[in-house]
Design an enzyme around this catalytic site. Structure first.
Site, PDB file in Angstrom:
ATOM      1  N   GLU A  24       0.853  -1.180   0.000  1.00 32.21           N
ATOM      2  CA  GLU A  24       0.000   0.000   0.000  1.00 32.21           C
ATOM      3  C   GLU A  24       0.895   1.238   0.000  1.00 32.21           C
ATOM      4  O   GLU A  24       1.461   1.617   1.037  1.00 32.21           O
ATOM      5  CB  GLU A  24      -0.929  -0.001   1.221  1.00 32.21           C
ATOM      6  N   ASP A  59       1.652 -14.561  12.393  1.00 29.67           N
ATOM      7  CA  ASP A  59       0.504 -15.109  11.680  1.00 29.67           C
ATOM      8  C   ASP A  59      -0.462 -13.956  11.387  1.00 29.67           C
ATOM      9  O   ASP A  59      -1.165 -13.473  12.260  1.00 29.67           O
ATOM     10  CB  ASP A  59      -0.166 -16.164  12.571  1.00 29.67           C
ATOM     11  N   HIS A  64      -1.889  10.464  -1.078  1.00 29.11           N
ATOM     12  CA  HIS A  64      -2.040   9.220  -1.814  1.00 29.11           C
ATOM     13  C   HIS A  64      -1.815   9.420  -3.305  1.00 29.11           C
ATOM     14  O   HIS A  64      -1.278   8.568  -3.989  1.00 29.11           O
ATOM     15  CB  HIS A  64      -3.412   8.593  -1.538  1.00 29.11           C
TER      16      HIS A  64
END
Lengths: 402, 402, 402, 402
Positions: free
Chosen positions: A99, A301, A392
């Site tokens: 991302e 995990d 972004h």
């Protein structure tokens, strides 16, 4: 939804069973057999999947039908300044993600923390729960069993001690629901997450209680608390309960993030209205991002991000006009021993953090908590200064064409 | 908690800032500079992190401060037989994990599905929500704005069309809470998750509405629905809403899993009592495991496992005495375009599934749904036949010493 | 929504302040003054409100600005056969309601219970929680305070003992959330609900802790647990935790309710799917109806129906093919001492149940639990046999014209 | 828990069946027979229960096995100034309760509202939902049915029109969960709550859909949304969605409540932290109190307080330094036609409010919303000024001896 129905091409024949070697399935020969199978589907052998240099042997016990290794880019955020149980630390934080802007956002948050003298982070409690359910003939039997269980604690604790040196049964709480009895078991697990140990222990403990109290059915994972956000764990905690906080001077907020304590408090106030209506147990802003990226880098995990992202952010204006910020993370499920933590890139990342091996799980949880706080500060500051979309646009170039 | 306080060693000097090159930060030279920084902390350069063969260039736009690539073992489960929108498929499913026994468990579930003629999976709806909040002087103003918003829809839809060819505004629902107005926006996003597009669009749309209706404050991410399990999305869905189901003959259950439809229905019944008390939106058994492993293999954003794992398992005894099983997954957040899906190991894994690129996101969601169903069937069958602990003992050798 | 805007007529002058007599506000003269005020609004004095024969004096301490008494019809359901902590009982259950068919439905359920030999009901735990919040300068201070609180318990218990002979502090659990500390206090309260005592005690206890630990703010009702369904109380219980169960022979179900155990189990199974998606803590069918009607008849505070209706129904097929049914009610907030329980119609209804005064609160809770079970059995049986709509058509004639 | 086991005395013989007259069960003769039964249990006839002057006939259709009337004291709070859909009103609010200090608290809150020029209250939406569940052979069938239902709307609407002139089917939303299909039906119901109509309509509509789409099972109340707080209704609303707000000058707060806007905002901020952890849908302070007391006075079904108390309070500091306050109540279940609203004390109380009969249900909802706001303001102000415990000590003399 307008599905094109021309793909994929019809398969001529059923797929073959995946080749396995019961004696040793982690040899290069076996892995190559499965890569050939892969090529039979796609037309060519996987290049990147096959390309990682970690010895195949290291995958033993962690996966079946091994074909190679997935690769996800790692960046480092920081430096992060954090006061932990092991003293004051300054670390680079490895984060694996695709991302765009995420690592940069956390890095900016860490600069904000530094402006406040660094975060302070602590694990306040630890313990893994596992809640078997026993069923009785009727509610009277379940209630009678509940009363007996309180008396069995010492003996149950001995049963657990027999199968583990690292874990310990520390709590048993019998909770009747009609004729079902939830046995809420609490374990400490050292520096591992400890779920395999806890599941094994829960099996033995519930079998013992069932036998002594005449249960007619037994479900080891009856109230399945694993890998799901839930209201109970939000209150009680699960895994490691950590908190991180900081006070950031008004001037630093203005300089580094072009916002004010008042703007952040107002933004947070609106967030709480939104969260209230959502019915969520995750009252943080982007905890899932930071936790997933650190978990991935550090061999944890990642399915546990479901639970671990639960918690609560808090912003307050101090009497001096600065910003007080805290991140409460009651359910961090992570370990520095066992699982995928012991070798390859995971071990290297844990080394970078100074969190590898025994005595380091709480330390890792504290660094995670400080990192979550950094990320939430950074993102909220970006929202408050209306920079979110712009950031972004500039950094995240991996978007599909719009 | 007994923390040893002797580690790590005191740091002589503050850490250096992470070197970045604003012109091009993805060159080998820059990456090497950061690896040197890493070595300055740990004493040696990271070997595995540095070892992956994917071109550094491919990380551009997906990460900052790149230092290398994390590696997680991939195994393949299957073959999975599944009837999808694109026809009947048979695929090997790539899963990246370090949880021993997981791939084997999913493989076993796929054999159960095959015994029922394969799963049937469909995406029933798709759409990404984004919920800005506008604040007004009082509740009357918020209510007036809510009435106006209904009339603006066509114009708002045009605003979104200007910034994207792949996404589309399909719903606007104004919901007043006191003087705050939640603008629940729904977008279709093609084969990408589309969050960057949706965030950009939500910014423009909310700005337009705010300007026209005289809002006194505007929060683009006011009701922050991203990456958190929540009650609202459990009902409404978010991303792709998929379902998978199968009917498994009694005889196959007995042969492959040593259990019966009745035992599974009874086990599930007890699970629902446990879940009810937990207050969770994840009514599946191990959805987080399968989804995280597939997401990781296929270059998805694993932080979305928080939302995607939400849903509901269902077991019923059929009139013929067989087992009907379904997995309802209302919030699958995944894409086959954009994000980390386009290159390296991710692209290879999507290729293996026949799910790479345009027109494949729903197909991927359907395969994920079938995989979740396989995993839940397998684990519940293991629980029902009391084999759970034993299986982990045999396969999962990555546990810490007990 | 098409509102007629012609009503009511414009008011000529502002309304007068309500007359009160600080010395004694419960005299007939004062009540008559307020009735005159009423008449000045409506044109005539209230006839029914003024007509109840209970001495005005009895309202003292229960209400301000008394004008009279509301009247709600009471019917009796039963006989209810129930095995309680005080032995086997058979009682008529007074229920106040205006929902036609409700009393008949509960009566039918009690016949079903009788066919199973009567319900068995028990209070399994009791205790009222009150959760003040203290705020500290930072999370470190809050954590330090949390550790200290454990050590103060004996002294805090003495503080509570000074203000009450009936209540007792039995648990203190400090729970830090960032720099806030939730002080979860547990009290036993004898046969009263005890909220006034608990609020008073929580004030003193939290003040003491705040002073000793240097809290910067204190909120006695910080985590306000009163009169709201909530996930925490669903697990922990609040007030009295009661359970009732019964096994009803297949033949009796067929004869009395024209349904089968299988039909009820299947109906319940579908209910659980619906409830899961709703996100509720009330997993019973019509608990709110029976509890509200009994609370109203017995002088309880009906606002507590919010909490008290929380719980879980359970239906199972027994090995013999009969129906096992249980009602789990973890949060019954009721008392037989204090509040509105001591006189007039309330005292008479408690007398009818044999539940008036000291030593009877748990007994009342057990009868309520058995009644809830009766009502849920009856309504589910009606649903299962598709009689629901028909029954309402015949009995419930109070509906508006359709 | 130390139960005395000496009471009550053993019953010599089983209780008699309750006498009923199928022809007419509401005659004085029948009521007297049941009172005699009562006396046979308690030793004397109930005096207060028997004493209310309302004609027995009025209970017809509202209750079975009538024995008399419960009496609860009514006080009046106010005057309440409120701007409603029907114009500006000033009313006395009848409240039935036995919780000392409650009416006084609401009255004080109404004075605070008056200081802000009165509250403004509006119903923003109305509609009753009912969610039958249909079950199909598999998920494919359920999905196919879901697509068909969209097309049936006009015909289903006609079916409902045939059975009611006051209600109307306004929305049908098919929502598949595996092979189950939740049919979310929305009705308008005029001035009644309309549950009997909605249940009847849901029966017909679901039967029609089931027949046309080949459902294998049908559950009219499958997702049972009645009388339970739930996350879905918190977002979607049920019944009448109302809002009330006010801005209270700083000076008035100081004078009338000895507190400040800042203190209330800070108090509310801490409340939200507490509520977040509780997992509740009731984010108001004492909504259950005010709503229950008004419902009881006005002949409403108090079991609906479970749903109706859900909502959200909000406090903000205005730019001028005053307090903005709002109460959001999305699920007010009440009516001015049908149920217990038409006669006796209920009709008198509705008259006092100017809310009796047709065209008044939304008006009543608006007055309830303003009253809830008054009560929450008052109680929060009391908490903020630390007067809470003191007020209860002075007014609430109905507590048990401490």
């Amino acid at each position: 939804m307008s599905q094109k129905r021309d793909e994929p091409k019809p398969q001529a024949a059923p797929l073959a069973a995946i080749p396995r070697d019961k004696a040793d399935d982690y040899t290069l020969a076996m892995v190559e057999q499965r890569r050939a199978l892969w090529a039979s589907v796609t037309g060519s052998a996987p290049r990147y999947v096959a390309g990682a240099p970690v010895p195949l042997e290291e995958a033993r016990g962690k996966i079946e039908n091994l074909v190679g290794f997935v690769q996800v880019p790692i960046g480092i955020a920081g430096p992060l300044q954090v006061d932990t149980t092991l003293g004051k630390r300054e670390v680079y934080v490895p984060m694996a993600t695709t991302e765009g802007a995420l690592v940069a956002s956390y890095s900016r948050g860490m600069r904000l923390l530094a402006a406040g003298g660094g975060a302070r982070a602590r694990v306040l409690a630890e313990g893994l729960t596992q809640n078997p359910i026993l069923v009785y003939a009727n509610a009277a039997e379940a209630a009678r069993a509940a009363e007996l269980v309180w008396k069995y604690f010492d003996e149950l604790e001995v049963i657990v001690r027999r199968i583990t040196r690292h874990g310990k049964l520390v709590a048993v709480r019998p909770e009747p629901i009609g004729r079902r009895l939830v046995l809420s078991l609490g374990f400490t697990t050292g520096d591992a997450i400890g779920i395999n140990m806890a599941a094994h222990a829960a099996d033995l403990v519930s079998a013992e209680v069932a036998a002594r109290t005449g249960a007619i059915a037994r479900y080891v994972h009856g109230q399945d608390v694993e890998k799901r956000a839930n209201a109970r764990a939000f209150v009680e905690g699960r895994g490691r309960r950590a908190v991180a906080d900081v006070t950031i001077p008004r001037a630093a907020l203005a300089e580094l993030a072009r916002t004010t304590p008042e703007a952040l408090v107002a933004l947070w106030r609106t967030y709480t209205v939104g969260f209230a209506e959502l019915g969520t147990q995750n009252w943080l802003v982007q905890s899932a991002n930071g936790i997933a990226a650190m978990m991935l880098a550090c061999g944890q995990d990642v399915a546990y991000v479901t639970e671990s992202a639960v918690g609560m952010l808090d912003f307050d204006l101090t009497a001096e006009g600065d910003l007080y910020a805290s991140a409460h993370l009651p359910c961090l499920l992570l370990g520095t021993v066992g699982g995928g933590s012991g070798q390859g890139t995971a071990a290297e990342c844990l080394d970078l953090l100074g969190c590898r091996g025994d005595g380091k799980a709480n330390h890792l949880a504290e660094i995670v908590a400080a990192t979550v706080l950094a990320g939430d500060l950074s993102l909220m500051a970006a929202f408050a200064s209306h920079e979110f979309v712009a950031a972004h646009e500039a950094l995240g170039r991996n978007r599909p064409p719009t």
